[in-house]
Design a protein around this motif. Sequence first.
Motif, PDB file in Angstrom:
ATOM      1  N   ARG A  24       0.811  -1.228   0.000  1.00 54.91           N
ATOM      2  CA  ARG A  24       0.000   0.000   0.000  1.00 54.91           C
ATOM      3  C   ARG A  24       0.836   1.268   0.000  1.00 54.91           C
ATOM      4  NH1 ARG A  24      -4.519  -2.677   3.567  1.00 54.91           N
ATOM      5  NH2 ARG A  24      -6.084  -2.921   1.939  1.00 54.91           N
ATOM      6  N   GLN A  25       2.121   1.166   0.265  1.00 52.26           N
ATOM      7  CA  GLN A  25       2.957   2.369   0.303  1.00 52.26           C
ATOM      8  C   GLN A  25       3.223   2.946  -1.094  1.00 52.26           C
ATOM      9  OE1 GLN A  25       7.030   1.758   1.674  1.00 52.26           O
ATOM     10  NE2 GLN A  25       7.005  -0.304   0.791  1.00 52.26           N
ATOM     11  N   PHE A  26       2.907   2.177  -2.129  1.00 48.68           N
ATOM     12  CA  PHE A  26       3.219   2.603  -3.490  1.00 48.68           C
ATOM     13  C   PHE A  26       1.978   3.115  -4.217  1.00 48.68           C
ATOM     14  CE2 PHE A  26       6.218  -0.935  -2.576  1.00 48.68           C
ATOM     15  CZ  PHE A  26       7.375  -0.172  -2.515  1.00 48.68           C
ATOM     16  N   ASP A  27       2.119   4.266  -4.856  1.00 47.96           N
ATOM     17  CA  ASP A  27       1.007   4.842  -5.619  1.00 47.96           C
ATOM     18  C   ASP A  27       0.634   3.991  -6.822  1.00 47.96           C
ATOM     19  OD1 ASP A  27       0.834   6.988  -3.877  1.00 47.96           O
ATOM     20  OD2 ASP A  27       2.164   8.256  -5.086  1.00 47.96           O
ATOM     21  N   HIS A  28       1.594   3.262  -7.377  1.00 51.43           N
ATOM     22  CA  HIS A  28       1.320   2.477  -8.586  1.00 51.43           C
ATOM     23  C   HIS A  28       0.693   1.105  -8.278  1.00 51.43           C
ATOM     24  CE1 HIS A  28       5.162   0.654  -7.420  1.00 51.43           C
ATOM     25  NE2 HIS A  28       4.849  -0.371  -8.207  1.00 51.43           N
ATOM     26  N   VAL A  29       0.475   0.810  -6.988  1.00 48.96           N
ATOM     27  CA  VAL A  29      -0.094  -0.475  -6.578  1.00 48.96           C
ATOM     28  C   VAL A  29      -1.502  -0.255  -6.038  1.00 48.96           C
ATOM     29  CG1 VAL A  29       0.116  -2.453  -5.026  1.00 48.96           C
ATOM     30  CG2 VAL A  29       2.176  -1.432  -6.040  1.00 48.96           C
ATOM     31  N   LYS A  30      -2.460  -0.961  -6.618  1.00 50.69           N
ATOM     32  CA  LYS A  30      -3.822  -0.958  -6.089  1.00 50.69           C
ATOM     33  C   LYS A  30      -4.032  -2.270  -5.353  1.00 50.69           C
ATOM     34  CE  LYS A  30      -8.727  -0.769  -7.196  1.00 50.69           C
ATOM     35  NZ  LYS A  30      -9.040  -0.008  -6.000  1.00 50.69           N
ATOM     36  N   VAL A  31      -4.306  -2.188  -4.059  1.00 59.26           N
ATOM     37  CA  VAL A  31      -4.611  -3.366  -3.264  1.00 59.26           C
ATOM     38  C   VAL A  31      -6.124  -3.540  -3.259  1.00 59.26           C
ATOM     39  CG1 VAL A  31      -4.533  -4.424  -0.982  1.00 59.26           C
ATOM     40  CG2 VAL A  31      -2.556  -3.131  -1.823  1.00 59.26           C
ATOM     41  N   HIS A  32      -6.558  -4.697  -3.707  1.00 57.87           N
ATOM     42  CA  HIS A  32      -7.984  -5.014  -3.794  1.00 57.87           C
ATOM     43  C   HIS A  32      -8.265  -6.171  -2.849  1.00 57.87           C
ATOM     44  CE1 HIS A  32     -11.951  -5.448  -5.336  1.00 57.87           C
ATOM     45  NE2 HIS A  32     -11.699  -6.513  -6.089  1.00 57.87           N
ATOM     46  N   ASP A  33      -8.889  -5.875  -1.709  1.00 59.96           N
ATOM     47  CA  ASP A  33      -9.169  -6.857  -0.661  1.00 59.96           C
ATOM     48  C   ASP A  33     -10.495  -7.537  -0.968  1.00 59.96           C
ATOM     49  OD1 ASP A  33      -9.887  -8.217   1.680  1.00 59.96           O
ATOM     50  OD2 ASP A  33      -9.101  -6.637   2.984  1.00 59.96           O
ATOM     51  N   LEU A  34     -10.434  -8.779  -1.427  1.00 64.17           N
ATOM     52  CA  LEU A  34     -11.644  -9.494  -1.835  1.00 64.17           C
ATOM     53  C   LEU A  34     -12.610  -9.723  -0.676  1.00 64.17           C
ATOM     54  CD1 LEU A  34     -10.413 -12.224  -4.363  1.00 64.17           C
ATOM     55  CD2 LEU A  34     -11.389  -9.963  -4.829  1.00 64.17           C
ATOM     56  N   TYR A  35     -12.108 -10.067   0.491  1.00 64.45           N
ATOM     57  CA  TYR A  35     -13.003 -10.340   1.619  1.00 64.45           C
ATOM     58  C   TYR A  35     -13.670  -9.062   2.123  1.00 64.45           C
ATOM     59  CZ  TYR A  35     -12.057 -15.297   1.868  1.00 64.45           C
ATOM     60  OH  TYR A  35     -11.995 -16.642   1.583  1.00 64.45           O
ATOM     61  N   ALA A  36     -13.019  -7.928   1.991  1.00 63.18           N
ATOM     62  CA  ALA A  36     -13.649  -6.657   2.352  1.00 63.18           C
ATOM     63  C   ALA A  36     -14.685  -6.257   1.302  1.00 63.18           C
ATOM     64  CB  ALA A  36     -12.591  -5.563   2.500  1.00 63.18           C
ATOM     65  N   ALA A  37     -14.361  -6.510   0.040  1.00 69.20           N
ATOM     66  CA  ALA A  37     -15.261  -6.117  -1.050  1.00 69.20           C
ATOM     67  C   ALA A  37     -16.479  -7.027  -1.168  1.00 69.20           C
ATOM     68  CB  ALA A  37     -14.492  -6.112  -2.381  1.00 69.20           C
ATOM     69  N   TYR A  38     -16.314  -8.297  -0.852  1.00 69.91           N
ATOM     70  CA  TYR A  38     -17.389  -9.277  -1.069  1.00 69.91           C
ATOM     71  C   TYR A  38     -17.626 -10.162   0.159  1.00 69.91           C
ATOM     72  CZ  TYR A  38     -16.455  -7.809  -5.827  1.00 69.91           C
ATOM     73  OH  TYR A  38     -16.261  -7.057  -6.963  1.00 69.91           O
ATOM     74  N   PRO A  39     -18.058  -9.573   1.268  1.00 67.00           N
ATOM     75  CA  PRO A  39     -18.304 -10.399   2.458  1.00 67.00           C
ATOM     76  C   PRO A  39     -19.433 -11.414   2.244  1.00 67.00           C
ATOM     77  CG  PRO A  39     -19.159  -8.185   2.773  1.00 67.00           C
ATOM     78  CD  PRO A  39     -18.382  -8.175   1.482  1.00 67.00           C
ATOM     79  N   ASP A  40     -20.273 -11.164   1.256  1.00 60.76           N
ATOM     80  CA  ASP A  40     -21.375 -12.080   0.938  1.00 60.76           C
ATOM     81  C   ASP A  40     -21.017 -13.071  -0.163  1.00 60.76           C
ATOM     82  OD1 ASP A  40     -21.220 -10.357  -1.196  1.00 60.76           O
ATOM     83  OD2 ASP A  40     -23.265  -9.602  -0.993  1.00 60.76           O
ATOM     84  N   PHE A  41     -19.767 -12.985  -0.671  1.00 58.30           N
ATOM     85  CA  PHE A  41     -19.249 -13.873  -1.721  1.00 58.30           C
ATOM     86  C   PHE A  41     -19.961 -13.669  -3.067  1.00 58.30           C
ATOM     87  CE2 PHE A  41     -16.899 -15.626   1.574  1.00 58.30           C
ATOM     88  CZ  PHE A  41     -16.150 -16.713   1.218  1.00 58.30           C
ATOM     89  N   ILE A  42     -20.682 -12.581  -3.222  1.00 59.17           N
ATOM     90  CA  ILE A  42     -21.323 -12.274  -4.503  1.00 59.17           C
ATOM     91  C   ILE A  42     -20.402 -11.312  -5.237  1.00 59.17           C
ATOM     92  CG2 ILE A  42     -23.345 -11.315  -5.666  1.00 59.17           C
ATOM     93  CD1 ILE A  42     -24.956 -12.186  -3.154  1.00 59.17           C
TER      94      ILE A  42
END
Length: 175
Positions: A24-42
């Motif tokens: 996360r310290q890098f501007d060129h890196v996007k961290v995409h947290d699947l469990y945060a984004a899809y707690p319902d697994f949809i």
Amino acid sequence: MLVVFAHPDPHESVANKRMIEAARQFDHVKVHDLYAAYPDFIIDVHHERELLLEHDVIVFQHPLQMYSCPSLLKEWIDVVLGKGFAHGGGNALAGKICRFVITTGGAAEAFSQTGYNKYSMEELLQPFELTALLCQMRWVDPLVLHWARRVSDEDREAHAELYADWLCHPVSEVV
């Protein structure tokens, strides 16, 4: 660069937490947290595919669970990398760099024919490599931290720094 992060309990993690901080310290890196984004697994397949199309380097970071990835990441792979998009008439990911960054709860010696797990990490991770190759992605050997909870804080920090260094120069290790 897109880091697809899949950890069902990231707050309890010691190694993955530190590694995600490094990413996360890098501007060129996007961290995409699947469990945060899809707690319902949809999973929003359209959104996920757009993210993939926007990035040339795709990193899958997760703990090894039951000799594979966490269940949400497996579902993500099955629905997002589907036929017609990434393979089987689709080549949306062709030429993109793919790397798996994995933590394990066992010692490196456990992952061998003579070890507790009977198979090497290379053998266990072949389905991921084959998936990347099916999608015509450029495979980079996985970055693995064994005994993630048992290594010293210094070793965990060194591993996070190694990861961060690679995130700055991902093309240098492409096969």
